[in-house]
Design a protein around this motif. Structure first.
Motif, mmCIF file in Angstrom:
data_model
loop_
_atom_site.group_PDB
_atom_site.id
_atom_site.type_symbol
_atom_site.label_atom_id
_atom_site.label_comp_id
_atom_site.label_asym_id
_atom_site.label_seq_id
_atom_site.Cartn_x
_atom_site.Cartn_y
_atom_site.Cartn_z
ATOM 1 N N ILE A 162 1.086 -1.191 0.162
ATOM 2 C CA ILE A 162 -0.119 0.323 -0.442
ATOM 3 C C ILE A 162 0.582 1.157 -0.053
ATOM 4 O O ILE A 162 0.802 2.030 -1.032
ATOM 5 N N ARG A 163 1.546 1.111 0.737
ATOM 6 C CA ARG A 163 2.778 2.464 1.411
ATOM 7 C C ARG A 163 3.161 2.539 -0.575
ATOM 8 O O ARG A 163 3.743 3.707 -1.347
ATOM 9 N N GLU A 164 3.957 1.695 -1.243
ATOM 10 C CA GLU A 164 4.559 2.278 -2.418
ATOM 11 C C GLU A 164 3.202 2.449 -3.584
ATOM 12 O O GLU A 164 3.297 3.013 -4.048
ATOM 13 N N ALA A 165 2.349 1.567 -3.663
ATOM 14 C CA ALA A 165 1.167 2.085 -4.678
ATOM 15 C C ALA A 165 1.241 3.254 -4.014
ATOM 16 O O ALA A 165 1.052 4.451 -5.268
ATOM 17 N N LYS A 166 1.257 4.193 -2.809
ATOM 18 C CA LYS A 166 0.340 5.277 -2.407
ATOM 19 C C LYS A 166 1.471 6.610 -3.027
ATOM 20 O O LYS A 166 1.363 7.248 -3.355
ATOM 21 N N ARG A 167 3.027 6.020 -2.519
ATOM 22 C CA ARG A 167 4.499 6.691 -3.139
ATOM 23 C C ARG A 167 4.154 6.897 -5.050
ATOM 24 O O ARG A 167 4.673 7.698 -5.430
ATOM 25 N N ARG A 168 3.266 5.852 -5.775
ATOM 26 C CA ARG A 168 3.403 5.579 -6.689
ATOM 27 C C ARG A 168 2.096 6.541 -7.308
ATOM 28 O O ARG A 168 1.986 6.711 -8.814
ATOM 29 N N GLY A 169 1.319 6.565 -6.153
ATOM 30 C CA GLY A 169 -0.091 8.111 -7.161
ATOM 31 C C GLY A 169 -1.298 7.089 -6.834
ATOM 32 O O GLY A 169 -1.669 7.502 -7.880
ATOM 33 N N TRP A 170 -1.119 5.664 -6.723
ATOM 34 C CA TRP A 170 -1.833 5.139 -6.830
ATOM 35 C C TRP A 170 -3.802 4.938 -5.996
ATOM 36 O O TRP A 170 -2.938 5.882 -4.980
ATOM 37 N N ARG A 171 -4.654 5.116 -6.388
ATOM 38 C CA ARG A 171 -5.435 5.151 -5.407
ATOM 39 C C ARG A 171 -5.623 3.358 -5.198
ATOM 40 O O ARG A 171 -6.116 3.128 -6.096
ATOM 41 N N VAL A 172 -5.996 3.170 -4.059
ATOM 42 C CA VAL A 172 -5.738 1.871 -3.015
ATOM 43 C C VAL A 172 -7.394 1.868 -2.841
ATOM 44 O O VAL A 172 -7.210 1.916 -1.583
ATOM 45 N N ALA A 173 -7.296 0.200 -2.526
ATOM 46 C CA ALA A 173 -8.745 -0.288 -2.469
ATOM 47 C C ALA A 173 -7.700 -1.580 -1.620
ATOM 48 O O ALA A 173 -7.528 -2.191 -1.956
ATOM 49 N N VAL A 220 -1.888 -0.892 -14.446
ATOM 50 C CA VAL A 220 -1.816 0.095 -13.508
ATOM 51 C C VAL A 220 -0.968 1.500 -13.287
ATOM 52 O O VAL A 220 -0.008 1.269 -13.360
ATOM 53 N N LYS A 221 -1.239 2.528 -13.292
ATOM 54 C CA LYS A 221 -1.444 3.528 -13.575
ATOM 55 C C LYS A 221 -2.341 4.425 -12.381
ATOM 56 O O LYS A 221 -3.124 5.279 -12.345
ATOM 57 N N GLY A 222 -0.816 5.495 -11.799
ATOM 58 C CA GLY A 222 -1.746 6.279 -10.535
ATOM 59 C C GLY A 222 -1.444 7.772 -11.196
ATOM 60 O O GLY A 222 -1.182 7.690 -12.302
ATOM 61 N N SER A 223 -1.430 9.191 -10.259
ATOM 62 C CA SER A 223 -1.628 9.974 -10.767
ATOM 63 C C SER A 223 -0.327 10.690 -11.401
ATOM 64 O O SER A 223 -0.689 11.293 -11.831
ATOM 65 N N ALA A 224 0.623 9.658 -10.959
ATOM 66 C CA ALA A 224 1.620 9.846 -10.663
ATOM 67 C C ALA A 224 2.612 9.332 -12.155
ATOM 68 O O ALA A 224 3.874 9.607 -12.535
ATOM 69 N N GLY A 225 1.661 8.378 -12.504
ATOM 70 C CA GLY A 225 1.566 7.795 -13.626
ATOM 71 C C GLY A 225 1.370 8.116 -15.658
ATOM 72 O O GLY A 225 0.923 8.259 -16.203
#
Length: 175
Positions: free
Chosen positions: A32-43, A170-175
């Motif tokens: 979760i921490r790594e995903a959030k660092r990448r800008g992913w929205r995680v559930a 998967v791409k977050g707001s940072a990707g």
């Protein structure tokens, strides 16, 4: 697109292990921490066969629940929680259909579900893998496996997230 269709497009990845204390929650926290660092929205969705209690005795929502409300919701400027009374364990896909607006959903405790799995294997706790190889997208372990499934160290959440990015797009707001 309805909620069920939107949810079906959100990657769902189950973090599983053969036994309690295998390190599933610890790995999930790191993912979760790594995903959030990448800008992913995680559930995340945790299955608890024993039942659970989120409310604190005596608080208003606890009192609403005890009075018999079928749905109790609480809202603040930073969070919303909805507790719904159900008559039986709900199928995973029905619960997932309620989750929207995220890039990835991680589940914990759904080891029999038909979702892609990352198995946590620690040699001090396990003798063999719990999952069938065709169910696994990866193994997180303190030992190497030579079975064709990508194997990552228990701390290699960057590698695991890279795999999720490439496999599921998967791409977050940072990707």
């Amino acid at each position: 697109m309805d909620a069920k269709e939107e949810c079906s497009q959100i990657p769902v990845i189950s973090i599983v292990g053969g036994k309690s204390n295998s390190g599933k929650t610890t790995l999930l926290e790191k993912l979760i921490r790594e995903a959030k660092r990448r800008g992913w929205r995680v559930a995340t969705l945790k299955h608890d066969v024993h039942g659970f209690e989120m409310d604190q005795p005596g608080k208003d929502t606890w009192r609403h629940d005890r009075a018999g409300a079928d749905v109790v919701a609480i809202s603040s400027p930073k969070r919303i929680a909805v507790l719904e009374r159900v008559s039986d364990d709900q199928p995973l896909d029905e619960v997932l259909a309620r989750i929207q607006g995220v890039d990835v959903i991680f589940t914990e405790g759904y080891k029999h579900a038909d979702k892609p799995k990352i198995e946590v294997y620690r040699s001090a706790v396990h003798q063999q893998l719990y999952s069938k190889l065709e169910e696994l997208i990866a193994i997180a372990s303190d030992v190497e496996f030579d079975n064709g499934i990508p194997c990552f160290g228990l701390e290699d959440v960057q590698g695991i997230c890279n795999l999720i990015e490439s496999k599921f797009g998967v791409k977050g707001s940072a990707g």
